[in-house]
Structures are given as structure tokens and as C-alpha cells.
Design a protein around this motif. Sequence first.
Motif, PDB file in Angstrom:
ATOM      1  N   PRO A   1       0.909  -1.224  -0.101  1.00 17.83           N
ATOM      2  CA  PRO A   1      -0.011   0.006   0.014  1.00 17.83           C
ATOM      3  C   PRO A   1       0.773   1.125   0.059  1.00 17.83           C
ATOM      4  CG  PRO A   1      -0.898  -1.739   1.335  1.00 17.83           C
ATOM      5  CD  PRO A   1       0.171  -2.318   1.026  1.00 17.83           C
ATOM      6  N   ALA A   2       1.913   1.240   0.759  1.00 22.19           N
ATOM      7  CA  ALA A   2       2.705   2.581   1.017  1.00 22.19           C
ATOM      8  C   ALA A   2       3.398   2.840  -0.423  1.00 22.19           C
ATOM      9  CB  ALA A   2       3.675   2.532   1.974  1.00 22.19           C
ATOM     10  N   GLU A   3       3.987   1.873  -1.200  1.00 24.26           N
ATOM     11  CA  GLU A   3       4.500   1.928  -2.365  1.00 24.26           C
ATOM     12  C   GLU A   3       3.490   2.285  -3.301  1.00 24.26           C
ATOM     13  OE1 GLU A   3       7.067  -0.870  -5.259  1.00 24.26           O
ATOM     14  OE2 GLU A   3       5.834  -1.936  -3.728  1.00 24.26           O
TER      15      GLU A   3
ATOM     16  N   TRP B   1      -9.967   1.505   2.203  1.00 24.80           N
ATOM     17  CA  TRP B   1     -10.696   0.540   3.080  1.00 24.80           C
ATOM     18  C   TRP B   1     -10.047  -0.870   2.765  1.00 24.80           C
ATOM     19  CZ3 TRP B   1     -13.634   3.696  -0.688  1.00 24.80           C
ATOM     20  CH2 TRP B   1     -13.918   4.750  -0.163  1.00 24.80           C
ATOM     21  N   GLU B   2     -10.651  -1.756   3.762  1.00 21.61           N
ATOM     22  CA  GLU B   2     -10.473  -3.090   3.465  1.00 21.61           C
ATOM     23  C   GLU B   2     -11.128  -3.889   2.319  1.00 21.61           C
ATOM     24  OE1 GLU B   2     -10.216  -6.086   6.953  1.00 21.61           O
ATOM     25  OE2 GLU B   2     -12.242  -6.529   6.409  1.00 21.61           O
ATOM     26  N   ASP B   3     -12.321  -3.375   2.023  1.00 21.52           N
ATOM     27  CA  ASP B   3     -13.315  -3.669   1.032  1.00 21.52           C
ATOM     28  C   ASP B   3     -14.028  -2.874   0.295  1.00 21.52           C
ATOM     29  OD1 ASP B   3     -15.302  -3.733   2.829  1.00 21.52           O
ATOM     30  OD2 ASP B   3     -14.996  -5.764   3.370  1.00 21.52           O
ATOM     31  N   TRP B   4     -15.056  -3.380  -0.487  1.00 20.25           N
ATOM     32  CA  TRP B   4     -15.987  -2.282  -1.120  1.00 20.25           C
ATOM     33  C   TRP B   4     -16.898  -1.879  -0.361  1.00 20.25           C
ATOM     34  CZ3 TRP B   4     -14.375  -0.483  -5.579  1.00 20.25           C
ATOM     35  CH2 TRP B   4     -13.474  -1.291  -6.379  1.00 20.25           C
TER      36      TRP B   4
ATOM     37  N   PRO C   1     -12.780  -0.697   7.843  1.00 23.62           N
ATOM     38  CA  PRO C   1     -11.479   0.086   7.832  1.00 23.62           C
ATOM     39  C   PRO C   1     -10.414  -0.979   7.662  1.00 23.62           C
ATOM     40  CG  PRO C   1     -13.040   0.381   9.718  1.00 23.62           C
ATOM     41  CD  PRO C   1     -13.867  -0.845   9.131  1.00 23.62           C
ATOM     42  N   PHE C   2      -9.521  -0.474   7.094  1.00 26.45           N
ATOM     43  CA  PHE C   2      -8.268  -1.081   6.676  1.00 26.45           C
ATOM     44  C   PHE C   2      -7.259  -1.163   7.928  1.00 26.45           C
ATOM     45  CE2 PHE C   2      -3.696  -1.138   5.048  1.00 26.45           C
ATOM     46  CZ  PHE C   2      -3.802  -2.124   4.365  1.00 26.45           C
ATOM     47  N   THR C   3      -6.748  -2.371   8.170  1.00 21.45           N
ATOM     48  CA  THR C   3      -6.079  -2.611   9.240  1.00 21.45           C
ATOM     49  C   THR C   3      -4.697  -3.468   8.977  1.00 21.45           C
ATOM     50  OG1 THR C   3      -7.098  -4.669  10.184  1.00 21.45           O
ATOM     51  CG2 THR C   3      -8.316  -2.775  10.832  1.00 21.45           C
TER      52      THR C   3
ATOM     53  N   GLU D   1      -4.458  -6.415   9.730  1.00 24.78           N
ATOM     54  CA  GLU D   1      -4.928  -7.765   9.511  1.00 24.78           C
ATOM     55  C   GLU D   1      -5.658  -7.940   8.387  1.00 24.78           C
ATOM     56  OE1 GLU D   1      -4.022 -10.284  11.626  1.00 24.78           O
ATOM     57  OE2 GLU D   1      -3.080  -8.790  12.553  1.00 24.78           O
ATOM     58  N   SER D   2      -5.897  -6.811   7.499  1.00 25.02           N
ATOM     59  CA  SER D   2      -6.656  -6.919   6.257  1.00 25.02           C
ATOM     60  C   SER D   2      -5.972  -7.608   5.192  1.00 25.02           C
ATOM     61  CB  SER D   2      -6.940  -5.422   5.892  1.00 25.02           C
ATOM     62  OG  SER D   2      -7.919  -4.744   6.694  1.00 25.02           O
ATOM     63  N   GLY D   3      -6.682  -8.500   4.548  1.00 17.29           N
ATOM     64  CA  GLY D   3      -5.970  -9.296   3.397  1.00 17.29           C
ATOM     65  C   GLY D   3      -5.939  -8.563   1.985  1.00 17.29           C
ATOM     66  N   LYS D   4      -6.730  -7.328   1.768  1.00 19.23           N
ATOM     67  CA  LYS D   4      -6.556  -6.738   0.819  1.00 19.23           C
ATOM     68  C   LYS D   4      -7.064  -5.283   0.871  1.00 19.23           C
ATOM     69  CE  LYS D   4     -11.234  -7.006  -1.113  1.00 19.23           C
ATOM     70  NZ  LYS D   4     -12.198  -7.771  -2.301  1.00 19.23           N
ATOM     71  N   HIS D   5      -7.100  -4.397   0.126  1.00 15.41           N
ATOM     72  CA  HIS D   5      -7.415  -3.105   0.500  1.00 15.41           C
ATOM     73  C   HIS D   5      -7.837  -2.511  -1.046  1.00 15.41           C
ATOM     74  CE1 HIS D   5      -3.915  -1.012  -1.558  1.00 15.41           C
ATOM     75  NE2 HIS D   5      -3.178  -2.130  -1.279  1.00 15.41           N
ATOM     76  N   VAL D   6      -9.016  -1.527  -1.116  1.00 15.35           N
ATOM     77  CA  VAL D   6      -9.650  -0.787  -1.963  1.00 15.35           C
ATOM     78  C   VAL D   6      -9.047   0.713  -1.710  1.00 15.35           C
ATOM     79  CG1 VAL D   6     -11.513   0.159  -2.906  1.00 15.35           C
ATOM     80  CG2 VAL D   6     -11.512  -2.386  -2.215  1.00 15.35           C
ATOM     81  N   SER D   7      -8.450   1.172  -2.448  1.00  6.62           N
ATOM     82  CA  SER D   7      -7.777   2.526  -2.453  1.00  6.62           C
ATOM     83  C   SER D   7      -8.231   3.387  -3.150  1.00  6.62           C
ATOM     84  CB  SER D   7      -6.185   2.394  -2.225  1.00  6.62           C
ATOM     85  OG  SER D   7      -5.692   1.762  -1.083  1.00  6.62           O
ATOM     86  N   VAL D   8      -8.424   4.668  -2.901  1.00  5.71           N
ATOM     87  CA  VAL D   8      -8.936   5.874  -3.904  1.00  5.71           C
ATOM     88  C   VAL D   8      -7.878   6.900  -3.740  1.00  5.71           C
ATOM     89  CG1 VAL D   8     -10.724   7.205  -4.500  1.00  5.71           C
ATOM     90  CG2 VAL D   8     -11.225   5.115  -3.259  1.00  5.71           C
ATOM     91  N   TRP D   9      -7.332   7.417  -4.990  1.00  8.15           N
ATOM     92  CA  TRP D   9      -6.308   8.461  -5.002  1.00  8.15           C
ATOM     93  C   TRP D   9      -7.111   9.496  -5.727  1.00  8.15           C
ATOM     94  CZ3 TRP D   9      -4.662   3.458  -5.539  1.00  8.15           C
ATOM     95  CH2 TRP D   9      -3.902   3.229  -4.565  1.00  8.15           C
ATOM     96  N   GLU D  10      -6.954  10.732  -5.602  1.00  3.53           N
ATOM     97  CA  GLU D  10      -7.581  11.706  -6.380  1.00  3.53           C
ATOM     98  C   GLU D  10      -6.642  12.928  -6.950  1.00  3.53           C
ATOM     99  OE1 GLU D  10     -11.617  14.432  -4.660  1.00  3.53           O
ATOM    100  OE2 GLU D  10      -9.574  14.871  -3.750  1.00  3.53           O
TER     101      GLU D  10
END
Length: 246
Positions: A204-206, A222-225, A229-231, A233-242
Amino acid sequence: MIDDDGYFGENVAADYDESEASEFRPDVVDRTVDLLAELAGDGPALELGIGTGRIALPLAARGVPVHGIDLSRAMVDRLRAKPGGDAIDVTIGDFATARVEKSFSVAYLVFNTIMNLTTQDAQVDCFSNVAAHLAPGGRFVVEVMVPQLRRLPAGQQAVPFHISDTRWAFDTYDPATQAMSSNYVTIVDGRAEHSSIPFRYVWPAELDLMARLAGLRLRDRWEDWTREPFTGESGKHVSVWEKPAD
């Protein structure tokens, strides 16, 4: 095997929808489309790696104009054969560099597709390409797994993710290069058939740094759709950049 369609040629496209049936479940699709339609608003959407239209078709049915980019003609042929598929414009090419001569309210990469770009340079190029396509205030959405290195015992490089009487599947990781591959062993008439698709896993940071280099800023993760919350322990993420509006 790789061909003009990359790693998603006819042999993969022929049964892609069936092999990934869990991702085609209405509840999974609806959650994804709900968020993308909200982010698109009154504007058009750009799907990178549009494939067979799992997300593009229901999003277009919501009234969102969708344009796709995909390297695989075999996958796009499946999209075209579905109801409404011939109404979606698709550019054939590498989504890290292929250009569409219009701007979009939202661009998106779902189901780990950012990892189909197997070098860091290509992933950086993808963010730059998306930024060039976004209208001011537009958003870039990525759904991708968190690398499962915590599941690797010392000295082991494989993580299984499916085991049945007729199919075994596992990911392999190289922590030194961030190269990984998904491997499938299928038993057909008593014989084992093996296939493998290469990826590059990404943190994620990359991704946030790639976005920053492209002039985008993180808006949400977020953790999902469903925006859980993303933590850690989350196995995936949904990220939004603007893309900044000014």
C-alpha cells in the motif's frame, strides 16, 4: 503461455468466468459497482484490464459510460459476446501506456490487476497514465491484495490458496524482487496440467508513492468495497487517489 494476448489468451479466456465464478457473484459485483458508480457521478469511467466485462457491463447498465483498455483480444471477445458488450468502447493495448483521447471522472483497476504489471517501472507508468486520463477532481481506484508474506514459514516460498480433488493452486513469492506467480495444477482424465501467471506484488505505501509521483493524493483506503476500515490484519485493500481539482 504468453502470446499476443499476454498471459490471458484464448486458453485462459475460454473458461475465465467459470474459473473465477466467486468474483462474478451478484453480491460481490454489486458492492464494487455501487462504489464506482458513486465515484463516477455524472462522468465516464475508464477500466484498466476490462477483461470479459465483469464490472464494466453492470456499471454501464447503471448509466455510467465505460471505456476499457485491455491487451487481450480473447478476453475482450467474451465481453463483446455478452448483452450490452458491443456498446462499450475498448482500446486494445497495455494499460500502463495506452491512451484514450478523452478524460474520465474515475479510473479503476480491480481484482489484483495492478499486479499484472510485472515491473515497478510499469506500475509507476500506470499511475502516470491514469493521472493523464483523469479530469481535475477525478479518482483512481485500485483493489489489490496485501502480500501474504506473513504466511510464509522460514525457507518456504509457496502459499496455497485452493486444494481440492481436481485442482490445486498456490502463490509463490520472491521477497528480494517482489516477483510472484499464481500456479494452478488441474487433474484432467487422471493427468496433471500446470499453468502459471506471473505478477509483481506491491505494498500500500508503495502505491501511495507511485500516486504521489503522478500528482495524485490518497483520499480513502478501506479493507473492501463496503468501506470497512483497513487494518494490519486486512488481506486486501480498496484505495482511492484523487487528482487535485486546481
